[in-house]
Design an enzyme around this catalytic site. Structure first.
Site, mmCIF file in Angstrom:
data_model
loop_
_atom_site.group_PDB
_atom_site.id
_atom_site.type_symbol
_atom_site.label_atom_id
_atom_site.label_comp_id
_atom_site.label_asym_id
_atom_site.label_seq_id
_atom_site.Cartn_x
_atom_site.Cartn_y
_atom_site.Cartn_z
ATOM 1 N N HIS A 128 14.578 84.960 13.024
ATOM 2 C CA HIS A 128 13.090 84.834 12.486
ATOM 3 C C HIS A 128 12.394 86.146 12.352
ATOM 4 O O HIS A 128 11.175 86.188 11.896
ATOM 5 C CB HIS A 128 12.545 83.682 13.049
ATOM 6 N N ASP A 165 22.345 78.096 12.575
ATOM 7 C CA ASP A 165 21.261 77.755 13.225
ATOM 8 C C ASP A 165 20.430 76.666 12.458
ATOM 9 O O ASP A 165 20.497 76.556 11.194
ATOM 10 C CB ASP A 165 20.270 78.902 13.505
ATOM 11 N N HIS A 167 17.546 75.989 11.986
ATOM 12 C CA HIS A 167 16.303 76.742 11.323
ATOM 13 C C HIS A 167 16.820 77.770 10.307
ATOM 14 O O HIS A 167 17.759 78.396 10.557
ATOM 15 C CB HIS A 167 15.263 77.097 12.258
ATOM 16 N N ASP A 249 21.218 74.975 17.961
ATOM 17 C CA ASP A 249 20.002 73.432 17.747
ATOM 18 C C ASP A 249 20.581 73.006 16.753
ATOM 19 O O ASP A 249 19.748 72.057 16.312
ATOM 20 C CB ASP A 249 18.597 74.159 17.564
#
Length: 310
Positions: A128, A165, A167, A249
């Site tokens: 991120h 991931d 996200h 995740d």
């Protein structure tokens, strides 16, 4: 094991103290060697490598120098918040430079023949982080830095990044989308944090393949969608190196996501990337830990991932 695989880590990654109430705490990393103690054959087969620290020049392959200095100075002052979700402590500079450096070591090892494949057990995560600011637990874009490093240090002509991931890897996309020699594939829960990664967002040069997926689907839907994205991204583009943002995740039951992948799916995805890398680039795969916020589940997934890398 048919191929030596390096497990690269650095004790300084544990010096990033976010507090035990923060989802991205040191227990995520501690769980990995604990699990490995129960896998003696795997433990013995791996190359255990103490990674190095990335230099500021290496961080600047993807980040503004003013931002790098801001992170360093914030840590030197005792720590604080870089954004609402991202905290640093007095030990975080050593942690973030070690995290990036471990991934760079994996790239070096892939090209000098010491280990064609590797996994960097590092924290904080990186996908991120933006060019000039921290975001979503991430300070520096470990995998994005590694991609640019492969181009500049090892003369790569094409690099593929695969991010599973849960996200969207918005930071990685932002840090590589203006480099046509890097293709980026991200499968992520949609809608979900950080709200980016629409399917029609292909980047300025059409080198981005976003695969947004709704939550709670059968796991095979996620596996198939990601591999379809990978195959689209490599149509007419044969990578010299495969980088994986291995965020766990995506697993069923993670507290920060609602995907349904199992350990078998981690094995399937890893083997699929290894098989492709064997065809493309003499098997060169460098993987790095991203998210995953149920430490015991993350550790189990890492064991499966390491075994499948071999």
């Amino acid at each position: 094991m048919t191929q030596p695989v390096a497990l690269i880590s650095h004790s300084d990654c544990g010096r990033h103290d976010t507090g035990w109430e923060h989802p991205e705490h040191v227990g995520r990393l501690v769980a990995i060697p604990r699990a490995l103690k129960h896998e003696p054959d795997l433990f013995a087969a791996l190359q255990h490598v103490e990674g190095r620290h990335a230099t500021e020049d290496e961080l600047a392959l993807a980040h503004d120098r003013a931002y790098i200095a801001r992170v360093r100075d914030t840590v030197a002052a005792g720590g604080g918040r870089l954004d609402p979700d991202t905290v640093v402590s007095a030990g975080s500079w050593d942690a973030v430079t070690a995290g990036a450096g471990c991934v760079l070591d994996g790239v070096d090892m892939a090209f000098d023949g010491r280990a064609r494949r590797s996994f960097a057990a590092v924290r904080p995560p990186g996908h991120h982080a933006l060019r000039d600011r921290a975001m979503g637990f991430c300070c520096f874009g470990n995998v994005a830095i590694a991609a640019h490093y492969a181009l500049t240090r090892h003369g790569c002509e094409r690099v593929l990044i695969v991010d599973w991931d849960g996200h969207h890897g918005n930071g990685t996309q932002a840090l590589v989308e203006y480099e046509p020699r890097i293709h980026f594939v991200s499968m992520h829960q949609w809608p979900w944090y950080p709200g980016t990664g629409a399917a029609d967002d292909r980047g300025p040069f059409g080198t981005v393949w976003n695969v947004p997926m709704p939550p709670s689907l059968p796991a095979t839907r996620y596996v198939d969608a990601l591999l379809q994205g990978v195959d689209a991204a490599t149509d007419g583009f044969t990578p010299d190196l495969v980088l994986i943002s291995a965020g766990f995740d995506c697993l069923e039951g993670d507290p920060l996501g609602a995907f349904t992948l199992t350990l078998d799916d981690v094995q399937t995805l890893t083997r699929a990337m290894v098989e492709r890398a064997d065809r493309w680039c003499d098997g060169r795969v460098v993987s790095a830990l991203e998210g995953g916020y149920a430490p015991a589940a993350v550790a189990k997934a890492v064991m499966v991932h390491l075994a499948a890398l071999a």
